[in-house]
Design a protein around this motif. Structure first.
Motif, PDB file in Angstrom:
ATOM      1  N   VAL A   9      -2.893   9.224   4.775  1.00 44.36           N
ATOM      2  CA  VAL A   9      -1.910   8.228   4.229  1.00 44.36           C
ATOM      3  C   VAL A   9      -2.560   6.865   4.135  1.00 44.36           C
ATOM      4  O   VAL A   9      -3.119   6.342   5.106  1.00 44.36           O
ATOM      5  N   SER A  10      -2.348   6.510   2.901  1.00 42.00           N
ATOM      6  CA  SER A  10      -3.108   5.092   2.579  1.00 42.00           C
ATOM      7  C   SER A  10      -2.197   4.050   2.884  1.00 42.00           C
ATOM      8  O   SER A  10      -1.834   3.235   1.892  1.00 42.00           O
ATOM      9  N   ASP A  11      -1.892   3.760   4.155  1.00 38.05           N
ATOM     10  CA  ASP A  11      -1.196   2.688   4.607  1.00 38.05           C
ATOM     11  C   ASP A  11      -1.497   2.444   5.880  1.00 38.05           C
ATOM     12  O   ASP A  11      -1.449   3.051   7.000  1.00 38.05           O
ATOM     13  N   VAL A  12      -2.338   0.966   6.154  1.00 33.43           N
ATOM     14  CA  VAL A  12      -3.018   0.870   7.403  1.00 33.43           C
ATOM     15  C   VAL A  12      -1.886   0.408   8.643  1.00 33.43           C
ATOM     16  O   VAL A  12      -1.925   0.714   9.663  1.00 33.43           O
ATOM     17  N   SER A  13      -0.667   0.076   7.935  1.00 34.17           N
ATOM     18  CA  SER A  13       0.440  -0.121   8.904  1.00 34.17           C
ATOM     19  C   SER A  13       0.803   1.177   9.662  1.00 34.17           C
ATOM     20  O   SER A  13       1.704   1.135  10.625  1.00 34.17           O
ATOM     21  N   ALA A  14       0.326   2.285   9.103  1.00 27.22           N
ATOM     22  CA  ALA A  14       0.836   3.529   9.714  1.00 27.22           C
ATOM     23  C   ALA A  14       0.055   4.080  10.963  1.00 27.22           C
ATOM     24  O   ALA A  14       0.273   4.854  11.293  1.00 27.22           O
ATOM     25  N   TYR A  15      -0.922   3.196  11.298  1.00 27.80           N
ATOM     26  CA  TYR A  15      -1.810   3.380  12.167  1.00 27.80           C
ATOM     27  C   TYR A  15      -1.673   2.578  13.354  1.00 27.80           C
ATOM     28  O   TYR A  15      -1.880   1.349  13.274  1.00 27.80           O
ATOM     29  N   SER A  16      -1.768   3.162  14.749  1.00 26.58           N
ATOM     30  CA  SER A  16      -1.590   2.163  15.673  1.00 26.58           C
ATOM     31  C   SER A  16      -2.777   2.234  16.665  1.00 26.58           C
ATOM     32  O   SER A  16      -3.058   1.471  17.385  1.00 26.58           O
ATOM     33  N   MET A  75       0.905  -1.250  -0.148  1.00 27.35           N
ATOM     34  CA  MET A  75       0.055   0.132  -0.037  1.00 27.35           C
ATOM     35  C   MET A  75       0.884   1.122   0.144  1.00 27.35           C
ATOM     36  O   MET A  75       2.149   1.087   0.377  1.00 27.35           O
ATOM     37  N   GLY A  76       0.269   2.323  -0.259  1.00 28.89           N
ATOM     38  CA  GLY A  76       0.982   3.376  -0.090  1.00 28.89           C
ATOM     39  C   GLY A  76       0.682   4.193  -1.484  1.00 28.89           C
ATOM     40  O   GLY A  76       0.258   3.780  -2.508  1.00 28.89           O
ATOM     41  N   MET A  77       0.963   5.831  -1.348  1.00 33.30           N
ATOM     42  CA  MET A  77       0.764   6.327  -2.603  1.00 33.30           C
ATOM     43  C   MET A  77       2.078   7.385  -2.858  1.00 33.30           C
ATOM     44  O   MET A  77       2.715   7.802  -1.875  1.00 33.30           O
ATOM     45  N   PHE A 124      -3.298  18.511   2.317  1.00 34.99           N
ATOM     46  CA  PHE A 124      -2.401  18.343   2.903  1.00 34.99           C
ATOM     47  C   PHE A 124      -2.314  16.969   3.491  1.00 34.99           C
ATOM     48  O   PHE A 124      -3.151  16.399   3.966  1.00 34.99           O
ATOM     49  N   THR A 125      -1.391  15.824   3.041  1.00 33.05           N
ATOM     50  CA  THR A 125      -1.288  14.524   3.294  1.00 33.05           C
ATOM     51  C   THR A 125      -0.818  14.299   4.876  1.00 33.05           C
ATOM     52  O   THR A 125       0.637  14.669   4.857  1.00 33.05           O
ATOM     53  N   ILE A 126      -1.548  13.593   5.587  1.00 32.53           N
ATOM     54  CA  ILE A 126      -0.759  13.432   6.914  1.00 32.53           C
ATOM     55  C   ILE A 126      -1.149  11.921   7.514  1.00 32.53           C
ATOM     56  O   ILE A 126      -1.892  11.474   6.894  1.00 32.53           O
ATOM     57  N   GLY A 127      -0.097  11.527   8.316  1.00 32.69           N
ATOM     58  CA  GLY A 127      -0.467  10.263   8.732  1.00 32.69           C
ATOM     59  C   GLY A 127      -1.294  10.418  10.309  1.00 32.69           C
ATOM     60  O   GLY A 127      -1.980  11.315  10.518  1.00 32.69           O
ATOM     61  N   GLU A 128      -1.269   9.454  11.227  1.00 30.48           N
ATOM     62  CA  GLU A 128      -1.675   9.333  12.384  1.00 30.48           C
ATOM     63  C   GLU A 128      -1.220  10.704  13.069  1.00 30.48           C
ATOM     64  O   GLU A 128      -0.030  10.652  13.227  1.00 30.48           O
ATOM     65  N   VAL A 129      -2.231  11.516  13.726  1.00 34.43           N
ATOM     66  CA  VAL A 129      -1.797  12.750  14.451  1.00 34.43           C
ATOM     67  C   VAL A 129      -2.760  12.506  15.873  1.00 34.43           C
ATOM     68  O   VAL A 129      -3.913  12.058  15.783  1.00 34.43           O
ATOM     69  N   LEU A 130      -2.154  12.807  16.982  1.00 38.40           N
ATOM     70  CA  LEU A 130      -2.603  12.769  18.245  1.00 38.40           C
ATOM     71  C   LEU A 130      -2.668  14.307  18.827  1.00 38.40           C
ATOM     72  O   LEU A 130      -1.399  14.598  19.270  1.00 38.40           O
TER      73      LEU A 130
END
Length: 391
Positions: free
Chosen positions: A97-104, A1-3, A69-75
């Protein structure tokens, strides 16, 4: 996955900080859109949030300008120091971000322990779920892990989210849990009819939540009410396609909290598989779902306008222990494409009690006679009744 994105334009996340004297300063944090797929964006957003959250003054605003704005997991962690709510203003598009492994965790954009928050701006929250829905196996796996919600409120108090567009969440578009006094209105939430588990809003373990004046067209429930939700109001919501407005599923986990005090009013459901649904798992532990009012609801070509299903999924031979009581359906009207407009399948162990139908006027799109069915339900009726109630 990913872009991979080929563009490398520079934009800025702005922090607008205002003093008690009314003087405001804007600080721009430059972020480059490139092949890092959100890593630099995440840093900039976290810096902006940290500055706004810790600014001592009456107004602190994080502003996302026009752009993608493309961002991954943010808290976005609180508590914050401002004397008034932090304003998170999105004018552009936030893209996941289109990568499920990037999310915890359970969320893509999460707000935790924030007391006073306004999210607005007319922008778009794009979960890019079309790139990851193939990894959702919840239909075949009862222990599946849900994909992250686009926006997750955890322990958020006195918050408002309004005027935003949500599209194609990976999981829920918005998840509100362990929170108090959250108002969501003027939202547009959209995902394809076949998108899995893309509830518009899921509310659990929260008190005093209000959803209003919104249009929700997804592949799952428009609004779903989970365990521990109390004092929830859903008003002037247009729903469809999708699975309608649902209480549940309840009873999946041990020791679930009760659901009490739900009002659904002035809503329209168009082409949904269910209208107003209460669903619990068979073999559940004991809990209560009580004090629910469904009033002035219009259904248009809906498959199951009114349904209670206490053996949801049909996988258990044991009855549900979720006690459903004090439910009012008042002035429910419109059309159905099913000959059974009202279907109450309550638990043989804890039958539904005090279920009141007042002024029900449903019409069947077809030639069959419209009917209702009930099992293990104590039903009271008054006023117009079409179909005739099962007493």
């Amino acid at each position: 996955m990913g872009m991979a994105r080929k563009s490398s334009t520079i934009a800025a996340v702005l922090i607008i900080l205002c003093s008690a004297l009314g003087c405001c300063n804007a600080v721009g944090l430059p972020v480059r859109r490139g092949r890092d797929l959100g890593a630099v964006f995440n840093v900039a957003f976290m810096q902006a949030w940290h500055a706004a959250c810790n600014f001592i003054g009456p107004r602190a605003r994080v502003f996302v300008p026009v752009g993608i704005f493309t961002i991954g997991e943010v808290l976005f962690q609180g508590p914050c120091k401002p004397l008034s709510p932090v304003i998170f203003q999105v004018a552009g598009t936030l893209q996941a971000v289109s990568d499920v492994s990037a999310y915890s965790g359970q969320g893509w954009i999460s707000f935790n322990s924030v007391y006073g928050l306004i999210i607005t701006g007319g922008g778009t929250i794009d979960g890019q779920g079309q790139n990851v829905w193939q990894y959702n196996d919840c239909k075949s796996n009862g222990d599946c892990v849900h994909l992250p919600a686009s926006v997750h409120f955890i322990d958020v108090k006195n918050a408002k989210i309004k005027g935003l567009n949500f599209v194609n969440a990976m999981g829920f578009h918005m998840h509100i849990s362990d929170s108090y006094l959250v108002r969501a209105h003027s939202l547009t939430i959209t995902a394809p009819p076949d998108s899995p588990n893309t509830d518009g809003l899921h509310i659990s373990k929260s008190n005093t939540i209000k959803v209003s004046r919104s249009v929700i067209r997804t592949g799952d429930d428009c609004v779903s009410i989970g365990q521990g939700a109390t004092n929830v109001t859903i008003n002037q919501v247009v729903c469809g396609p999708g699975h309608g407005i649902s209480v549940g599923s309840l009873g999946r986990l041990p020791n679930e909290m009760d659901v009490r005090g739900l009002i659904v009013k002035n809503c329209t459901l168009q082409g949904t598989t269910n209208g107003i649904r209460i669903k619990t798992f068979g073999g559940s532990g004991p809990s209560v779902a009580a004090g629910m009012l469904f009033s002035d609801v219009v259904v248009e070509n809906v498959l199951n306008p009114i349904i209670i299903d206490q053996n949801y999924g049909g996988s258990s031979s044991k009855p549900s222990q979720v006690k459903i009581t004090d439910v009012i359906y008042d002035n429910i009207r419109g059309t159905t494409n099913s000959p059974v407009a009202i279907n109450l399948m309550c638990s043989s162990s804890v039958p539904c009690k005090n279920v009141h139908f007042a002024n029900i006027n449903l019409k069947y799109i077809g030639n069959n006679v419209l009917s209702s069915t009930c099992a293990n339900a104590q039903v009271i009726s008054s006023g117009v009744q079409n179909p005739r109630p099962c007493l």
